[in-house]
Design a protein around this motif. Structure first.
Motif, mmCIF file in Angstrom:
data_model
loop_
_atom_site.group_PDB
_atom_site.id
_atom_site.type_symbol
_atom_site.label_atom_id
_atom_site.label_comp_id
_atom_site.label_asym_id
_atom_site.label_seq_id
_atom_site.Cartn_x
_atom_site.Cartn_y
_atom_site.Cartn_z
ATOM 1 N N TYR A 307 33.172 31.775 33.213
ATOM 2 C CA TYR A 307 32.446 32.005 34.467
ATOM 3 C C TYR A 307 33.418 32.162 35.639
ATOM 4 O O TYR A 307 33.267 33.072 36.466
ATOM 5 N N LEU A 308 34.431 31.298 35.718
ATOM 6 C CA LEU A 308 35.407 31.385 36.799
ATOM 7 C C LEU A 308 36.201 32.688 36.735
ATOM 8 O O LEU A 308 36.546 33.272 37.764
ATOM 9 N N GLY A 309 36.498 33.147 35.523
ATOM 10 C CA GLY A 309 37.191 34.425 35.384
ATOM 11 C C GLY A 309 36.367 35.568 35.937
ATOM 12 O O GLY A 309 36.893 36.478 36.592
ATOM 13 N N LYS A 310 35.063 35.520 35.696
ATOM 14 C CA LYS A 310 34.172 36.550 36.226
ATOM 15 C C LYS A 310 34.060 36.435 37.746
ATOM 16 O O LYS A 310 34.081 37.446 38.464
ATOM 17 N N MET A 311 33.938 35.210 38.252
ATOM 18 C CA MET A 311 33.750 35.003 39.688
ATOM 19 C C MET A 311 35.024 35.276 40.490
ATOM 20 O O MET A 311 34.957 35.513 41.694
ATOM 21 N N ASP A 312 36.167 35.235 39.837
ATOM 22 C CA ASP A 312 37.428 35.473 40.540
ATOM 23 C C ASP A 312 37.406 36.817 41.266
ATOM 24 O O ASP A 312 37.742 36.910 42.450
ATOM 25 N N SER A 313 36.989 37.864 40.566
ATOM 26 C CA SER A 313 36.949 39.190 41.199
ATOM 27 C C SER A 313 35.860 39.257 42.261
ATOM 28 O O SER A 313 36.023 39.934 43.281
ATOM 29 N N SER A 314 34.753 38.546 42.057
ATOM 30 C CA SER A 314 33.680 38.536 43.055
ATOM 31 C C SER A 314 34.160 37.909 44.365
ATOM 32 O O SER A 314 33.876 38.414 45.453
ATOM 33 N N VAL A 315 34.886 36.801 44.252
ATOM 34 C CA VAL A 315 35.396 36.132 45.457
ATOM 35 C C VAL A 315 36.422 37.009 46.159
ATOM 36 O O VAL A 315 36.446 37.107 47.398
ATOM 37 N N LYS A 316 37.276 37.687 45.385
ATOM 38 C CA LYS A 316 38.320 38.540 45.982
ATOM 39 C C LYS A 316 37.720 39.734 46.717
ATOM 40 O O LYS A 316 38.231 40.151 47.762
ATOM 41 N N ASN A 317 36.658 40.297 46.169
ATOM 42 C CA ASN A 317 36.125 41.552 46.700
ATOM 43 C C ASN A 317 34.960 41.383 47.659
ATOM 44 O O ASN A 317 34.524 42.351 48.279
ATOM 45 N N ALA A 318 34.462 40.157 47.796
ATOM 46 C CA ALA A 318 33.280 39.946 48.636
ATOM 47 C C ALA A 318 33.632 40.039 50.122
ATOM 48 O O ALA A 318 34.688 39.562 50.545
ATOM 49 N N PRO A 319 32.746 40.640 50.930
ATOM 50 C CA PRO A 319 32.932 40.585 52.394
ATOM 51 C C PRO A 319 32.907 39.136 52.855
ATOM 52 O O PRO A 319 32.280 38.269 52.225
ATOM 53 N N SER A 320 33.584 38.834 53.923
ATOM 54 C CA SER A 320 33.709 37.447 54.377
ATOM 55 C C SER A 320 32.361 36.784 54.625
ATOM 56 O O SER A 320 32.188 35.589 54.380
ATOM 57 N N GLU A 321 31.366 37.579 55.100
ATOM 58 C CA GLU A 321 30.060 36.982 55.398
ATOM 59 C C GLU A 321 29.302 36.565 54.131
ATOM 60 O O GLU A 321 28.374 35.752 54.193
ATOM 61 N N TRP A 322 29.699 37.111 52.972
ATOM 62 C CA TRP A 322 29.039 36.756 51.723
ATOM 63 C C TRP A 322 29.732 35.621 50.986
ATOM 64 O O TRP A 322 29.147 35.027 50.068
ATOM 65 N N GLN A 323 30.962 35.334 51.347
ATOM 66 C CA GLN A 323 31.716 34.319 50.608
ATOM 67 C C GLN A 323 31.058 32.941 50.597
ATOM 68 O O GLN A 323 31.053 32.278 49.554
ATOM 69 N N PRO A 324 30.476 32.446 51.711
ATOM 70 C CA PRO A 324 29.819 31.139 51.644
ATOM 71 C C PRO A 324 28.713 31.075 50.600
ATOM 72 O O PRO A 324 28.575 30.080 49.883
ATOM 73 N N ILE A 325 27.918 32.141 50.476
ATOM 74 C CA ILE A 325 26.825 32.157 49.501
ATOM 75 C C ILE A 325 27.386 32.191 48.077
ATOM 76 O O ILE A 325 26.934 31.446 47.192
ATOM 77 N N ILE A 326 28.395 33.031 47.866
ATOM 78 C CA ILE A 326 28.993 33.148 46.534
ATOM 79 C C ILE A 326 29.623 31.828 46.110
ATOM 80 O O ILE A 326 29.444 31.363 44.972
ATOM 81 N N LEU A 327 30.336 31.193 47.018
ATOM 82 C CA LEU A 327 31.026 29.949 46.681
ATOM 83 C C LEU A 327 30.052 28.786 46.522
ATOM 84 O O LEU A 327 30.276 27.886 45.710
ATOM 85 N N SER A 328 28.975 28.795 47.290
ATOM 86 C CA SER A 328 27.945 27.778 47.110
ATOM 87 C C SER A 328 27.318 27.893 45.728
ATOM 88 O O SER A 328 27.097 26.904 45.024
ATOM 89 N N THR A 329 27.052 29.138 45.313
ATOM 90 C CA THR A 329 26.506 29.383 43.973
ATOM 91 C C THR A 329 27.503 28.952 42.904
ATOM 92 O O THR A 329 27.128 28.372 41.875
ATOM 93 N N LEU A 330 28.791 29.221 43.157
ATOM 94 C CA LEU A 330 29.829 28.896 42.182
ATOM 95 C C LEU A 330 29.875 27.397 41.899
ATOM 96 O O LEU A 330 29.837 26.979 40.737
ATOM 97 N N VAL A 331 29.954 26.573 42.944
ATOM 98 C CA VAL A 331 30.073 25.135 42.702
ATOM 99 C C VAL A 331 28.786 24.575 42.108
ATOM 100 O O VAL A 331 28.824 23.677 41.249
ATOM 101 N N ALA A 332 27.615 25.102 42.509
ATOM 102 C CA ALA A 332 26.354 24.629 41.939
ATOM 103 C C ALA A 332 26.233 25.008 40.469
ATOM 104 O O ALA A 332 25.760 24.220 39.637
ATOM 105 N N THR A 333 26.677 26.227 40.143
ATOM 106 C CA THR A 333 26.614 26.682 38.756
ATOM 107 C C THR A 333 27.502 25.824 37.861
ATOM 108 O O THR A 333 27.148 25.525 36.708
#
Length: 355
Positions: A307-333
């Motif tokens: 899962y972290l391998g998949k999310m690595d590219s998502s975090v790198k490529n996400a616009p800054s305004e989306w990062q809080p949502i992505i990272l919140s989902t990451l730690v909850a998942t």
């Protein structure tokens, strides 16, 4: 006399330079000390200082730094060779360079008599030498340090004694400011100091996840988001490395090794950069990894790594305004679903405060 101090160990090199400076000032209290920097100054500046006697002092100590940055055109080597060939009883030249061989040193300097040129190499200390160095450094500051704390420093600080000296000085000032002069410094003390001075990162995030503490993990992520733009990417990379180390530990236990052997054999085969060694888990983290293993058995850990391998590219490529949502989902998942993707973001989240 000319001394050429070569090699990567800047801390020991600085110690040697300071002792020589003190010695020369004792012999010549009125000595002038000149510092020349390659890249900022010119070879002509060095030649002028070396070859022109002072009107106001009996001796000149000339220190050239960053000599590895010289070029064929800047005149530094020419000035050094002239000084060696012509000599001067009222001057001493000390050259500092990070070069690891004599390959770029002029043959005229290499073949000069030892009474005129001394080339000294300074290499990194072995680990057993560093341990003694750390203990002696704290003793000079009026403190003592436990073996576990010494290991903690060796794992967290670069090889150079200049880096070790800096952290010894900072820790000593930290405990003096708290009125704890002369205390014994433990591994917990160093971790506490690091968390207070370095801020939150992937390592503190892993600790919160090992505790299965979603609220704390999200608060750490919010702090990481507020530090700098690349901090979330680094945090996820370190988190992946920590889980890979956990996977190795759990595999060793599953293979029948007792805990101590499993800790020693744990190996982090990770594509991610990490400040930690890739072999072995330090003793101060044994309890942390036991807790993480209880919360995330091997099957879960393997799923989380994917899962972290998949999310690595998502975090790198996400616009800054989306990062809080992505990272919140990451730690909850990770904490609630053990790496199983549900497609559901957990809200509200402290991470949203960073928007």
């Amino acid at each position: 006399m000319t001394y050429m101090l070569l090699g990567p160990e800047e801390g020991l090199k600085a110690d040697w330079l300071e002792e020589e400076r003190k010695r020369k000032l004792q012999e010549h209290p009125d000595a002038e000390v000149h510092q020349i920097f390659v890249g900022d100054d010119r070879g002509e500046d060095l030649e002028a200082v070396l070859m022109q006697p002072s009107l106001f002092s009996s001796f000149r100590l000339v220190i050239v730094k960053q000599y590895e940055g010289r070029t064929a055109k800047d005149g530094f080597e020419k000035a050094v060779i002239r000084f060696v060939e012509e000599g001067a009883d009222d001057a001493e030249l000390i050259i500092l360079s990070s070069e690891k061989s004599k390959s770029r040193i002029s043959q005229k300097l290499q073949k000069a008599p030892e009474s005129k040129v001394s080339i000294i190499f300074f290499w990194e200390l072995f680990d057993n030498q560093k341990r003694g160095w750390i203990q002696n450094a704290f003793r000079r500051e009026g403190f003592s340090i436990t073996p576990d704390a010494t290991e903690e420093l060796l794992f967290s600080v670069d090889n150079s004694t200049s880096e070790l000296r800096s952290i010894v000085s900072s820790l000593s000032l930290f405990f003096r400011a708290k009125g704890q002069e002369g205390r014994e410094i433990t591994a917990d003390d160093i971790q506490q100091y690091a968390s207070q001075t370095r801020g939150e990162d992937g390592n503190t995030l892993f600790r919160a996840i090992a505790d299965s503490d979603l609220e704390h993990a999200e608060a750490i992520m919010a702090s990481i988001l507020s530090s700098d733009a690349s901090a979330p990417v680094r945090a996820v990379s370190v988190l992946a490395s920590r889980f890979r180390m956990l996977e190795s530990f759990e595999r060793a236990r599953k293979a029948g090794h007792h805990d101590e052997r499993a800790f020693e054999e744990a190996d982090c085969l990770s594509p991610y950069p990490s400040p930690y060694p890739t072999k072995g888990i330090r003793k101060s983290e044994w309890q942390l990894f036991r807790k993480a293993a209880a919360a995330y058995p091997l099957e879960d850990t393997e799923r989380i790594i994917l899962y972290l391998g998949k999310m690595d590219s998502s975090v790198k490529n996400a616009p800054s305004e989306w990062q809080p949502i992505i990272l919140s989902t990451l730690v909850a998942t990770i904490i609630h679903f053990k790496g199983r993707e549900t497609g559901i973001a957990v809200n509200p989240s402290p991470l949203m405060d960073s928007l």
